[in-house]
Design a protein around this motif. Structure first.
Motif, PDB file in Angstrom:
ATOM      1  N   LYS A  15      10.944 -37.141   1.563  1.00 32.60           N
ATOM      2  CA  LYS A  15       9.888 -38.018   1.093  1.00 32.60           C
ATOM      3  C   LYS A  15       8.757 -37.247   0.439  1.00 32.60           C
ATOM      4  CE  LYS A  15       9.109 -41.504   4.036  1.00 32.60           C
ATOM      5  NZ  LYS A  15       8.415 -41.987   5.238  1.00 32.60           N
ATOM      6  N   LEU A  16       8.465 -36.097   1.037  1.00 33.55           N
ATOM      7  CA  LEU A  16       7.284 -35.396   0.582  1.00 33.55           C
ATOM      8  C   LEU A  16       7.563 -34.351  -0.483  1.00 33.55           C
ATOM      9  CD1 LEU A  16       6.004 -35.565   4.030  1.00 33.55           C
ATOM     10  CD2 LEU A  16       4.408 -35.860   2.141  1.00 33.55           C
ATOM     11  N   SER A  17       8.852 -34.129  -0.788  1.00 35.32           N
ATOM     12  CA  SER A  17       9.110 -33.091  -1.781  1.00 35.32           C
ATOM     13  C   SER A  17       9.326 -33.731  -3.155  1.00 35.32           C
ATOM     14  CB  SER A  17      10.321 -32.265  -1.386  1.00 35.32           C
ATOM     15  OG  SER A  17      11.406 -33.115  -1.121  1.00 35.32           O
ATOM     16  N   ASP A  18      10.339 -34.621  -3.310  1.00 35.07           N
ATOM     17  CA  ASP A  18      10.499 -35.409  -4.533  1.00 35.07           C
ATOM     18  C   ASP A  18      10.397 -34.629  -5.830  1.00 35.07           C
ATOM     19  OD1 ASP A  18      10.959 -37.698  -3.260  1.00 35.07           O
ATOM     20  OD2 ASP A  18       8.897 -38.434  -3.325  1.00 35.07           O
ATOM     21  N   PHE A  19      11.026 -33.533  -5.897  1.00 33.72           N
ATOM     22  CA  PHE A  19      11.064 -32.740  -7.126  1.00 33.72           C
ATOM     23  C   PHE A  19       9.694 -32.473  -7.708  1.00 33.72           C
ATOM     24  CE2 PHE A  19      15.588 -32.951  -7.373  1.00 33.72           C
ATOM     25  CZ  PHE A  19      15.861 -31.729  -7.956  1.00 33.72           C
ATOM     26  N   SER A  20       8.723 -32.409  -6.880  1.00 29.44           N
ATOM     27  CA  SER A  20       7.432 -32.066  -7.429  1.00 29.44           C
ATOM     28  C   SER A  20       7.380 -30.562  -7.660  1.00 29.44           C
ATOM     29  CB  SER A  20       6.326 -32.492  -6.477  1.00 29.44           C
ATOM     30  OG  SER A  20       6.534 -31.870  -5.249  1.00 29.44           O
ATOM     31  N   ARG A  21       8.312 -29.883  -7.029  1.00 32.38           N
ATOM     32  CA  ARG A  21       8.300 -28.432  -7.134  1.00 32.38           C
ATOM     33  C   ARG A  21       9.750 -27.966  -7.156  1.00 32.38           C
ATOM     34  NH1 ARG A  21       6.362 -25.497  -2.415  1.00 32.38           N
ATOM     35  NH2 ARG A  21       5.807 -23.403  -3.041  1.00 32.38           N
ATOM     36  N   PHE A  22      10.128 -27.202  -8.156  1.00 30.86           N
ATOM     37  CA  PHE A  22      11.517 -26.730  -8.178  1.00 30.86           C
ATOM     38  C   PHE A  22      11.623 -25.396  -8.902  1.00 30.86           C
ATOM     39  CE2 PHE A  22      10.821 -29.763 -11.583  1.00 30.86           C
ATOM     40  CZ  PHE A  22      11.235 -29.070 -12.705  1.00 30.86           C
ATOM     41  N   THR A  23      12.720 -24.736  -8.711  1.00 28.44           N
ATOM     42  CA  THR A  23      12.954 -23.496  -9.453  1.00 28.44           C
ATOM     43  C   THR A  23      14.004 -23.785 -10.524  1.00 28.44           C
ATOM     44  OG1 THR A  23      14.695 -22.790  -7.962  1.00 28.44           O
ATOM     45  CG2 THR A  23      12.509 -21.932  -7.526  1.00 28.44           C
ATOM     46  N   ILE A  24      13.828 -23.132 -11.633  1.00 24.15           N
ATOM     47  CA  ILE A  24      14.762 -23.335 -12.733  1.00 24.15           C
ATOM     48  C   ILE A  24      15.093 -21.957 -13.310  1.00 24.15           C
ATOM     49  CG2 ILE A  24      12.845 -23.791 -14.342  1.00 24.15           C
ATOM     50  CD1 ILE A  24      14.756 -25.705 -15.815  1.00 24.15           C
ATOM     51  N   THR A  25      16.368 -21.688 -13.487  1.00 21.03           N
ATOM     52  CA  THR A  25      16.787 -20.405 -14.041  1.00 21.03           C
ATOM     53  C   THR A  25      17.376 -20.657 -15.435  1.00 21.03           C
ATOM     54  OG1 THR A  25      17.320 -19.707 -11.818  1.00 21.03           O
ATOM     55  CG2 THR A  25      18.143 -18.324 -13.594  1.00 21.03           C
ATOM     56  N   VAL A  26      16.833 -19.956 -16.402  1.00 22.57           N
ATOM     57  CA  VAL A  26      17.201 -20.212 -17.789  1.00 22.57           C
ATOM     58  C   VAL A  26      17.612 -18.897 -18.456  1.00 22.57           C
ATOM     59  CG1 VAL A  26      16.401 -21.163 -20.000  1.00 22.57           C
ATOM     60  CG2 VAL A  26      15.462 -22.038 -17.845  1.00 22.57           C
ATOM     61  N   ALA A  27      18.640 -18.955 -19.314  1.00 25.37           N
ATOM     62  CA  ALA A  27      19.011 -17.778 -20.111  1.00 25.37           C
ATOM     63  C   ALA A  27      18.230 -17.831 -21.413  1.00 25.37           C
ATOM     64  CB  ALA A  27      20.518 -17.771 -20.372  1.00 25.37           C
ATOM     65  N   GLY A  28      17.387 -16.815 -21.654  1.00 21.59           N
ATOM     66  CA  GLY A  28      16.574 -16.812 -22.869  1.00 21.59           C
ATOM     67  C   GLY A  28      15.353 -15.944 -22.683  1.00 21.59           C
ATOM     68  N   PRO A  29      14.615 -15.689 -23.764  1.00 21.62           N
ATOM     69  CA  PRO A  29      13.427 -14.835 -23.648  1.00 21.62           C
ATOM     70  C   PRO A  29      12.350 -15.509 -22.791  1.00 21.62           C
ATOM     71  CG  PRO A  29      13.595 -15.812 -25.833  1.00 21.62           C
ATOM     72  CD  PRO A  29      14.858 -16.154 -25.147  1.00 21.62           C
ATOM     73  N   GLU A  30      11.798 -14.730 -21.922  1.00 18.63           N
ATOM     74  CA  GLU A  30      10.886 -15.271 -20.912  1.00 18.63           C
ATOM     75  C   GLU A  30       9.704 -16.014 -21.536  1.00 18.63           C
ATOM     76  OE1 GLU A  30       9.466 -12.399 -17.972  1.00 18.63           O
ATOM     77  OE2 GLU A  30       7.602 -13.552 -17.897  1.00 18.63           O
ATOM     78  N   LYS A  31       9.088 -15.365 -22.537  1.00 20.91           N
ATOM     79  CA  LYS A  31       7.871 -15.913 -23.108  1.00 20.91           C
ATOM     80  C   LYS A  31       8.119 -17.263 -23.767  1.00 20.91           C
ATOM     81  CE  LYS A  31       4.054 -14.269 -25.907  1.00 20.91           C
ATOM     82  NZ  LYS A  31       4.320 -14.415 -27.347  1.00 20.91           N
ATOM     83  N   ARG A  32       9.181 -17.314 -24.548  1.00 22.88           N
ATOM     84  CA  ARG A  32       9.525 -18.518 -25.303  1.00 22.88           C
ATOM     85  C   ARG A  32       9.860 -19.676 -24.356  1.00 22.88           C
ATOM     86  NH1 ARG A  32       8.638 -21.816 -28.010  1.00 22.88           N
ATOM     87  NH2 ARG A  32      10.058 -23.022 -29.291  1.00 22.88           N
ATOM     88  N   VAL A  33      10.685 -19.379 -23.352  1.00 22.03           N
ATOM     89  CA  VAL A  33      11.101 -20.424 -22.410  1.00 22.03           C
ATOM     90  C   VAL A  33       9.877 -20.971 -21.669  1.00 22.03           C
ATOM     91  CG1 VAL A  33      12.472 -20.943 -20.355  1.00 22.03           C
ATOM     92  CG2 VAL A  33      13.398 -19.445 -22.118  1.00 22.03           C
ATOM     93  N   ARG A  34       9.028 -20.068 -21.291  1.00 22.06           N
ATOM     94  CA  ARG A  34       7.822 -20.489 -20.572  1.00 22.06           C
ATOM     95  C   ARG A  34       6.991 -21.460 -21.418  1.00 22.06           C
ATOM     96  NH1 ARG A  34       3.195 -18.295 -17.237  1.00 22.06           N
ATOM     97  NH2 ARG A  34       4.496 -16.739 -16.310  1.00 22.06           N
ATOM     98  N   GLU A  35       6.848 -21.127 -22.714  1.00 24.32           N
ATOM     99  CA  GLU A  35       6.100 -22.003 -23.607  1.00 24.32           C
ATOM    100  C   GLU A  35       6.705 -23.397 -23.649  1.00 24.32           C
ATOM    101  OE1 GLU A  35       4.573 -18.553 -26.678  1.00 24.32           O
ATOM    102  OE2 GLU A  35       6.020 -20.062 -27.381  1.00 24.32           O
ATOM    103  N   ILE A  36       8.037 -23.438 -23.759  1.00 24.14           N
ATOM    104  CA  ILE A  36       8.707 -24.742 -23.809  1.00 24.14           C
ATOM    105  C   ILE A  36       8.444 -25.520 -22.519  1.00 24.14           C
ATOM    106  CG2 ILE A  36      10.945 -25.909 -23.886  1.00 24.14           C
ATOM    107  CD1 ILE A  36      11.924 -23.597 -25.650  1.00 24.14           C
ATOM    108  N   LEU A  37       8.581 -24.826 -21.372  1.00 24.09           N
ATOM    109  CA  LEU A  37       8.390 -25.509 -20.084  1.00 24.09           C
ATOM    110  C   LEU A  37       6.974 -26.052 -19.971  1.00 24.09           C
ATOM    111  CD1 LEU A  37      10.218 -23.125 -17.570  1.00 24.09           C
ATOM    112  CD2 LEU A  37      10.941 -25.406 -18.281  1.00 24.09           C
ATOM    113  N   GLN A  38       6.036 -25.226 -20.377  1.00 24.56           N
ATOM    114  CA  GLN A  38       4.640 -25.659 -20.266  1.00 24.56           C
ATOM    115  C   GLN A  38       4.331 -26.811 -21.201  1.00 24.56           C
ATOM    116  OE1 GLN A  38       2.894 -21.849 -20.584  1.00 24.56           O
ATOM    117  NE2 GLN A  38       2.180 -21.840 -18.458  1.00 24.56           N
ATOM    118  N   GLY A  39       5.113 -26.898 -22.273  1.00 24.31           N
ATOM    119  CA  GLY A  39       4.888 -27.964 -23.239  1.00 24.31           C
ATOM    120  C   GLY A  39       5.386 -29.312 -22.776  1.00 24.31           C
ATOM    121  N   VAL A  40       6.228 -29.358 -21.766  1.00 22.30           N
ATOM    122  CA  VAL A  40       6.788 -30.643 -21.320  1.00 22.30           C
ATOM    123  C   VAL A  40       5.711 -31.484 -20.651  1.00 22.30           C
ATOM    124  CG1 VAL A  40       8.452 -31.735 -19.780  1.00 22.30           C
ATOM    125  CG2 VAL A  40       9.087 -29.690 -21.072  1.00 22.30           C
ATOM    126  N   ASP A  41       5.694 -32.757 -21.027  1.00 20.89           N
ATOM    127  CA  ASP A  41       4.699 -33.667 -20.471  1.00 20.89           C
ATOM    128  C   ASP A  41       4.917 -33.834 -18.966  1.00 20.89           C
ATOM    129  OD1 ASP A  41       2.474 -34.917 -21.247  1.00 20.89           O
ATOM    130  OD2 ASP A  41       3.433 -36.888 -21.542  1.00 20.89           O
TER     131      ASP A  41
END
Ligand SMILES: Nc1ncnc2c1ncn2[C@@H]1O[C@H](COP(=O)(O)OP(=O)(O)OP(=O)(O)O)[C@@H](O)[C@H]1O
Ligand SMILES: [Mg+2]
Lengths: 316, 235
Positions: A221-247
């Protein structure tokens, strides 16, 4: 089996319990969880008829504690916070005394005593004086005392306190096994203990019930995907920008680098928004494949802190 | 109730307390004994047993001081009060355990009259009546002591309360005759020492027996009430 309604207890001006209500079904193991001074022991002392309540009703096996104390007490085995032991008796004498107090028929007692002593593993110290036993063994004799007469309801106040880690696991197993035949309420501060043995948790804080649920439900009840880990293949900086851009994404931090071109991020998002789909779409569009997506379920520990600290804030 | 009686009785003998009390009692009484022999065999019962009763003022507080405080300390109070046993049975069990130790002490003190047989023939009837009075007095004292131990968790305080109350109670007959009037009458009526002296003089009066037993019953009953009240008020 146990019905508690609007229980309130005042110690002078201190309100130790404030309008507590809950029920425990036959055969359930219920964990009572709360910080120091939450009112766990107080509740247990009232259920067992040791102290009186200020208002509210307690019924055990259909009997009211105030109207029919002796009947209620017949149905309960109680291990209080401080195990009630006579230091000048041997373990065996003490258990005989308890059996007499609880009016266990002589014929049954002989075999029952043997079973109980084996169950809590005190057979080899049965002829030693309780005064000379270690803390852990005293705790076990206390537990043995609660089992005398095989009462339907067991109320155990911090049953694993003072035991070594191996014993703790054994006693938990024992409680779990006892749960097949008995209805059990146990109190504890140790959260893994609750997930290990209990069917249901009652979280109590400052004399009020903060939450009642199964240990799994509470975590979910209290977790609800509010916090998760995601592992992505790709350049760290670029991927981070994309993630931060998500609404809806609030925070992104690097959790580790499992391989050369792979990065794990810890993402925190708004609780009421599922950001997993947009993240997938945007990363896929950019050509960076998601290798893993894992919810970071809050541990009971975190939930406990969350519940009890928010309650505290409200109270102020 | 029997379980509690047995356990407490054994606990008195598991600790040095019972032995020390009985030992001291016999030692001191031996001194009195020599003294009362000088006074003559004929007056033995009244003299000697009165001094035994005087000793009770010191012995009973020590005997009863731990009745309830011990259980509070070891946490076994919870065990007794959450067992399917009535509070009155708990109190009665504890009261009778202390009484049983007192009876052992009384039995041991019978050596003195036995020694007396060597010197002469004491009056059996008076001796019996004096001992009956002694036992009844002990039972009254113990009821006061058990009551006091239910008032406080501190053993020493319990012993002191017991001693002071017993001292006051035993002096009622003296105070009563001084005060006069209604208060004096009440005090005189309460003065169980007077009744006790009748016993040591060889007079067995049924009303006195009933009076002293009722006195003990009232205090045992009060103890039950006190413990109940305590649980209701502060928890
Ligand atoms: N005899 C008493 N007199 C006055 N206040 C008391 C008494 N017993 C408990 N309290 C108060 O009641 C509140 C609840 O105490 P309780 O012992 O039930 O807590 P608990 O949940 O068992 O805590 P812990 O985890 O420390 O065992 C506390 O604030 C405590 O100070
Ligand atoms: Mg507690």
């Amino acid at each position: 089996m146990i019905e508690i309604q609007n229980l309130t207890k005042d110690y002078g001006k201190i309100r130790a319990l404030d309008d507590v209500s809950f029920t425990v079904e036959k055969g359930e193991i219920v964990g009572f969880l709360g910080p120091n001074g939450a009112g766990k022991s107080t509740t247990m002392n009232i259920i067992t008829g040791f102290i009186s309540s200020t208002s509210g009703t307690v019924r055990v096996a259909g009997y009211d504690v105030l109207e029919n104390p002796v009947e209620v007490k017949k149905h309960i085995g109680y291990l209080p916070e401080q195990p009630p032991l006579y230091p000048d008796m041997t373990v065996s004498e003490f258990l005989d005394f308890c059996a007499e107090l609880k009016k266990v028929p002589r014929r049954e007692w002989k075999s029952q005593k043997k079973d109980i002593m084996e169950l809590v593993k005190v057979t080899h110290v049965s002829h030693r004086l309780i005064r000379n036993l270690s803390k852990g063994y005293r705790q076990r004799v206390g537990l043995a005392q609660a089992l005398v007469g095989s009462p339907e309801v067991l109320i155990l106040d911090e049953p694993t306190v003072g035991l070594d880690p191996k014993q703790i696991i054994e006693i938990r197993k024992l409680i779990k096994a006892l749960g097949k035949k008995h209805t059990i309420i146990l109190s504890t501060h140790i959260l893994p203990e609750v997930s290990a043995v209990c069917d249901r948790v009652i979280i109590i804080n400052k004399g009020r019930i903060a939450a009642v649920d199964t240990p799994e439900n509470l975590s979910r009840k209290l977790s609800d995907f509010s916090r998760f880990t995601i592992t992505v293949a790709g350049p760290e900086k670029r991927v981070r920008e994309i993630l931060q851009g998500v609404d809806g994404v609030k925070e992104v931090s690097v959790g580790g680098k499992p391989a050369e071109d792979e990065t794990s991020f810890i993402v925190e998002a708004d609780k009421d928004r599922d950001v997993r789909r947009p993240i997938f779409n945007q990363l896929a569009a950019a050509g960076y494949p998601i290798l893993e997506l894992k919810s970071m379920n809050l541990t009971l520990e975190e939930i406990f802190l969350q519940l009890t600290t928010t309650e505290a804030k409200e109270a102020v | 109730m029997l379980a509690i009686l047995r356990r407490d009785f054994r606990s008195y003998f598991n600790s040095p307390i019972a032995y020390v009390l009985i030992g001291l009692f016999i030692c001191i009484m031996s001194l009195f004994f020599v003294d009362s022999l000088n006074a003559g065999v004929a007056n033995f019962s009244s003299n000697f047993i009165s001094s035994m009763s005087f000793m009770l003022l010191f012995i009973v507080p020590i005997l009863t001081m731990r009745s309830f405080s011990e259980d509070k300390k070891s946490g076994t109070e919870v065990l007794l009060l959450t067992s399917p046993v009535r509070l009155s049975q708990v109190v009665l069990g504890k009261y009778l355990a202390a009484t049983a130790v007192f009876l052992v002490l009384t039995a041991v003190s019978l050596v003195f009259p036995l020694v007396l047989l060597i010197y002469g023939k004491p009056d059996g009837a008076t001796l019996f009546s004096a001992y009956l009075g002694f036992i009844l007095l002990g039972m009254v004292f113990i009821s006061v002591g058990v009551f006091a131990s239910s008032l406080t968790e501190n053993q020493i305080v319990a012993a002191i309360i017991t001693f002071v109350s017993l001292f006051t109670l035993t002096s009622f007959s003296y105070i009563g005759s001084y005060v006069g009037g209604l208060v004096g009458k009440v005090l005189n009526w309460l003065a169980f020492m007077e009744k006790y002296y009748e016993f040591s003089a060889g007079i067995i009066d049924i009303t006195s027996i009933i009076f002293m037993l009722s006195f003990a019953v009232v205090f045992v009953f009060l103890t039950v009430r006190i413990l109940e009240r305590k649980r209701w008020s502060q928890g």
